[in-house]
Each structure stands twice: as C-alpha cells, then as structure tokens.
Write a protein that holds these residues in place. Structure first.
Motif, mmCIF file in Angstrom:
data_model
loop_
_atom_site.group_PDB
_atom_site.id
_atom_site.type_symbol
_atom_site.label_atom_id
_atom_site.label_comp_id
_atom_site.label_asym_id
_atom_site.label_seq_id
_atom_site.Cartn_x
_atom_site.Cartn_y
_atom_site.Cartn_z
ATOM 1 N N GLU A 1 -69.804 -112.772 19.859
ATOM 2 C CA GLU A 1 -70.947 -112.046 20.417
ATOM 3 C C GLU A 1 -72.136 -112.261 19.460
ATOM 4 O O GLU A 1 -71.928 -112.631 18.295
ATOM 5 C CB GLU A 1 -70.627 -110.554 20.434
ATOM 6 N N ARG B 1 -64.045 -110.115 23.434
ATOM 7 C CA ARG B 1 -65.366 -109.996 22.767
ATOM 8 C C ARG B 1 -65.114 -109.938 21.257
ATOM 9 O O ARG B 1 -64.505 -109.004 20.759
ATOM 10 C CB ARG B 1 -66.075 -108.726 23.222
ATOM 11 N N SER C 1 -62.979 -107.768 27.219
ATOM 12 C CA SER C 1 -64.173 -107.754 28.076
ATOM 13 C C SER C 1 -63.817 -107.260 29.473
ATOM 14 O O SER C 1 -64.688 -106.834 30.219
ATOM 15 C CB SER C 1 -64.769 -109.163 28.154
#
Ligand SMILES: Cc1cc2nc3c(=O)[nH]c(=O)nc-3n(C[C@H](O)[C@H](O)[C@H](O)COP(=O)(O)OP(=O)(O)OC[C@H]3O[C@@H](n4cnc5c(N)ncnc54)[C@H](O)[C@@H]3O)c2cc1C
Length: 562
Positions: free
Chosen positions: A79, A434, A425
C-alpha cells in the motif's frame, strides 16, 4: 511422487498423511525433506507454484533476476506508505518449490549471537539461543569452499561451518582484487571502528567480511535443490502437490476435546476452481512465508475478530497479532566518487562458456562485490540520548554496506523500529492482501540512516582510501538541511527483501504473539507455523540462513513429539 496439479492428484488416495505442509518454500522444503527421512511418517507438501529445481535461470547465480515474472514470483505491491511520501514498493516473494530461496540473491549470513539470544529472551525458551542452536546452525549447511576450487584460506573460519548438511555454501570464485586488498588494509588501519572479520557467520559480524552464498559448484542451492533432491523425491512416503493454492485451514468437525483442533487444509487449483479438503493425522504445518502464512490464517478466521467479522469472515480464533509487527530492513542508496577505475570485464559469451565448461566465471556470482561492511554507530552517538538502541546487542551490526569498487551502493538499516501490517482486502482467499511495512514511520530509523551515512564518510576517509576515493555524491547530511535530507530519504528509500514477523512467536503464557516457542498456534492443537513469519525480530542479516536454522530446530521439536 510429484503431482503437477490438483487435477492430477488422485481423488481416492487411500494413504492418509501424518503431516501436511502447507506451502512449499524454504522452510517447507526443509520440513518435507527431513520429516520424510523417517519412513514411518507419510508427508504431503502443497505448493501454489511450479517446480524450480531444473529451471536454468534459477540455477545460474548471475541470472537470478531473469525470471522475475509472476511464474516464480508473487510480485506483491505494498500500500502507499506515509513514511515514503506515499510511495508503494514492490514486494517480490518466491512462488514455486523452494519459495524465496529459489529466486533470492543467495547471500548467506546467519546473523549475530545476540539476534538468537534475543529470540530466547522474548520466548522465554533458551532452546532459541545461539549456543543451544549450534547443532542446527551446522546441520543444514554443507560448506564447499570457494567456487572453482581456489584456496580460500584466511577468508573464512573452518571451525564455524557445517560440512554434512543439505544447503551448499561457498565463497566466490574470484581471487581477491586490488580493491579487496585495499579493504583489508583499511581494516587494519581503522581496526577500532571497521576491523577485518575472518568469518561473517561466527556470531559477531562487525567489520569487513567476505561474502558467503548458498551456492555450490557454481550453482544456486535453493531449499528445493538442497532438501528435495531426486532421491528424496523417490521416497514412497513423500508426496509433493504443485500448482495448488491453499485457501484456508479448517477446524476438525468431530473434535471431542475443548481445544480448537486444526489439521485440515482447504485447497483449490492454482487459479481457482473446485475446492477440496485434506486432513493430516498428526499435524498440519503452515509454511506460506511472511505474506502467505498470515494471509491463510486470516482467510481461515484466525486473527483480529472484529476486523475479520467486518469482512464477513466468521472468527474461529481471536488472535489480534496475526499480520501485526512485520519488520523489514530499510535502505537508501549512497555514492562516493573514485579515481578512474580500470575494471576488466568478461563478455557474456565467454562467461557462459566458463560456466558451462567448469562452473567458474562471473555467472557463478550474483553480485560484483566480494565483501560487506557491517558496522555499529559509536556508543556515544548523540542519537542514543533520544532513542534506545533497537539492535539486539553488541554483537549485532546496525548497518551493512556492500564494498563495491565503485564505492556506490546501498546502506541498509538492520534493526529499524518501524513495524508493518498485513490485512485482508476482502473475504475472497484469492484476493491480494493489503501489505504496509510502515517504513520510516518511527523517527529513529531516519535519524539512524543519517548517522549511518556519517559512519560511511568516516570509513572512506580511512588511510587506505587515499588516492582512491575522491569525493562523496551523497545524500550528505552535512551539506543538506535536515528537511532536504529527510525528503531525499523518504523519496528514495527501499527494502532489501527480508521481511519477517507476521505471525510471531512469544512466550508460552504471553497473550501477545501468534505461536508459542514450539511454534504451535496459540490456543489451537494440530497446527504449527514454521517459516520467517514467526521471527519476533528481524536478524541483523539476510534472512534465509535464519529460516534454515529455525526449521532444522523445529524438525527436532516435531520428532520429539511423535
Ligand atoms: C528476491 C529476493 C532476494 C532475497 N535475497 C536474499 C539473500 O540474498 N539472502 C538471504 O538470506 N535472504 C534473501 N531473501 C530472503 C529469503 O529468501 C527469505 O527470508 C526466505 O527464503 C523465506 O523463507 P520462508 O520459508 O519463510 O518463505 P518462502 O521461501 O517465501 O516460502 C513460502 C512458500 O509458500 C508458498 N505459498 C504462499 N502462499 C500460498 C498459498 N496460499 N497456497 C500455496 N502455497 C503458498 C509460496 O509460493 C512459497 O513457495 C530474498 C528474498 C527475495 C524474495
């Protein structure tokens, strides 16, 4: 027997498996190889990817990055990280038999005595300390000298190596260059801060050391090639199932004990399809690596109850630390300038010929540099008035720098404070997790990199560098303002691919952590986690040797139990 896919795997297997190993990477290959040495144990290993053992690009050390495709690399992407000015970073992880050991850079560094003693301290279990681990430190290794057979005397300590194990290790094929000799001379002249070290794997790697690699006879020795050898694959009690994706682990339905029992793995064809379940009679061992393991646990409902239920995943075991505390080395590029270098190179065709003829030449190496500089900051560095040193102790280096003739390279902070997370996610087990390492989220890490650069400046101002080093291109904290330096670091920092600690081991009674010191998932019977995800701290070293050591130790824990 090796099955290429779930479709090829007989549905009506009459055999039952004592141990099912979920994931077929570094730790998993060691487990499958070792456990199947005992013909009383029927072992099944399940891996999402393909076989790697005879893929030429994964055998020739210098060709490692040629197969940076999704066949053998999961190629996760993080991320955006605030500490990196919202940049994302690539997260390569091996996919295929041998896992990351089949695509990694092969540097072989065990870490320091304090790294392991610290594992012993945090788990309250001395079996994880440096002295207690000595048999396992040697058990996995097969030292093979220097590639090509040159005399490596004075470049390693024969006393600290193993000679009968499965993982071949070696020094490079090259004779020391003028540059290497200059490094050694500087080690004598600056012996106080940057001494010469005979062997980086003797427990105190602080100074200039010769690089050792998991290479034998000029070929990569991945965990698959070291442990899942042709003769191991012929064992009737070892089954390998490739191209099969582990979606979840499942509780035993007819379990009579009060404790949650998990020995069933749910699997599907690599790219999705009908799911099946297989149950181990003794233990299910999760070895999906630092990303795969917490991903599978969370998909199964083992993790933070509130977060899982918010995604519609029923919680079967509330363990909030699953996916928490990932640690990764953070790095920045730095460059010095040198007098014009007269480096001779060998052209590609000759290099290939050398490798083909007698496994020598530049293709037997992954990196052009032959030595590494490991160092600590001076004890009285002002930084430690503000922050407690996060390194595990005086035998642990805080930084490493590759000693390349160009004097340019990567400065790696080996014990950062910043910790990251892995979360789901969605409730689809095939969806990418993530991942956020939160690099440079702790102010110490930035401050330490600044001091690390100053140490490098001191190093290259050593007497042996006169007439060689001509300047420093930066980033220079003594030229840039604090703000400018910070922005250069945040805009440029990257990692060295050693993430660990997403399902950490902790002391037996401790509420925190995911597994106990025997690597059993807390509050669960039948399920262990064995891979880099259980490391409570990242070693001050490249991470594969520690995975081999941990897994060889864990094999004996399993044997003792059964
Ligand atoms: C590019 C690169 C370079 C590196 N360089 C070095 C180096 O030079 N020296 C060093 O010491 N370390 C290096 N490392 C790190 C080192 O290789 C790893 O720390 C170590 O191999 C991790 O071992 P592991 O068993 O924990 O995980 P892995 O070896 O990654 O194994 C995990 C396995 O589980 C499988 N898996 C995951 N999820 C699933 C699923 N859902 N279903 C089925 N299978 C699944 C994966 O495909 C993989 O085979 C490098 C790593 C990379 C990626």
């Amino acid at each position: 027997e090796v099955y290429q896919s779930l479709d090829a795997f007989p549905l009506n297997l009459t055999r039952s498996f004592d141990f099912i190993i979920a994931g077929g990477g570094t730790a998993a290959s060691v487990l499958a190889g070792r456990l199947s040495e005992n013909n009383r144990f029927n072992v099944l290993l399940i891996e999402a990817g393909n076989d790697t053992a005879s893929v030429i690009e994964l055998i020739i050390p210098a060709w490692a990055t040629k197969r940076n495709d999704t066949e053998f690399n999961w190629r996760f992407v993080s991320e955006p990280m605030e500490g990196l000015n919202n940049r994302t970073i690539d997260i390569p992880r091996g996919r295929g038999l041998g896992g990351s050991s089949a695509i990694n850079a092969m540097v072989y560094t065990r870490g320091s005595k304090d790294d392991y003693d610290n594992w012993g301290r945090v788990t309250g279990d001395r079996r994880w300390g440096w002295e207690a681990l000595q048999p396992y430190i040697r058990r996995h290794e097969r030292w093979t000298g220097a590639t090509g057979g040159r005399d490596p005397t004075g470049q390693y300590d024969p006393k600290v190596h193993g000679y009968r194990g499965n993982t071949q290790t070696s020094l490079g094929w090259y004779e020391p260059s003028d540059f290497d000799l200059r490094v050694r001379r500087n080690g004598v002249l600056q012996s106080e801060e940057f001494p010469n070290v005979l062997d980086l794997n003797a427990g105190k790697p602080i100074g200039a050391t010769w690089i050792q690699s998991t290479i034998g006879n000029g070929e990569r020795c991945s965990a698959a090639r070291g442990y899942l050898t042709p003769s191991a694959r012929e064992r009737p009690n070892l089954t390998i199932l490739l191209n099969t994706y582990i979606t979840r682990v499942l509780p035993t339905p007819d379990n009579v004990s009060k404790k949650l029992d998990i020995r069933t793995v749910e699997i599907a064809p690599r790219y999705g399809g009908t799911r099946r379940a297989l149950t181990a009679s003794k233990e299910l061992i999760l070895s999906g690596g630092v990303i795969g393991t917490p991903h599978i646990l969370l998909n199964s409902g083992i993790g933070n109850k509130t977060e899982l239920e918010a995604l519609g995943i029923p919680s079967i075991r509330d363990l909030p630390d699953v996916g928490q505390g990932i640690t990764e080395h953070v790095s920045i590029a730095a460059s010095f300038t040198t007098v014009p270098l007269n480096q001779t190179t060998i052209d590609d065709a000759t290099a290939l010929e050398m490798w083909q003829q007698n496994r020598t030449g530049p293709l037997t190496e992954r990196f052009p540099n032959h030595q590494l500089l490991w160092f600590r900051l001076p004890k009285n560095a002002t930084l430690f008035q503000t922050y407690k040193d996060p390194s595990t102790g005086p035998t642990s280096p805080q930084f490493v720098w590759g000693l390349d003739p160009t004097a340019s390279g990567t400065l790696v902070l080996l014990s950062p404070y910043s910790r990251g997370t892995l979360k789901l996610s969605s409730s689809d087990p095939f969806a990418r997790p993530r991942i956020n390492y939160n690099l440079l989220s702790h102010p110490y890490d930035l401050a330490a990199l600044k001091e690390g650069i100053r140490s490098l400046k001191r190093y290259y101002s050593g007497p042996a560098w006169e007439g060689y080093i001509t300047g420093f291109t930066g980033p220079d904290p003594d030229v840039l303002s604090d703000d400018q330096f910070e922005q250069v670091v945040r805009n440029g920092a990257f990692t060295t691919l050693h993430p660990v600690g997403s399902a950490q081991m902790s002391a037996k009674g401790s509420k925190g952590g995911v597994v106990d010191p025997e690597l059993r998932v807390k509050g669960v019977s039948g399920l262990r986690v064995i891979d880099a995800s259980v490391f409570p701290y990242v070693p001050a070293a490249n991470s594969q040797a520690a995975v081999y050591i941990l897994t060889e130790r864990a094999v004996d824990m399993i044997r003792d139990r059964w």
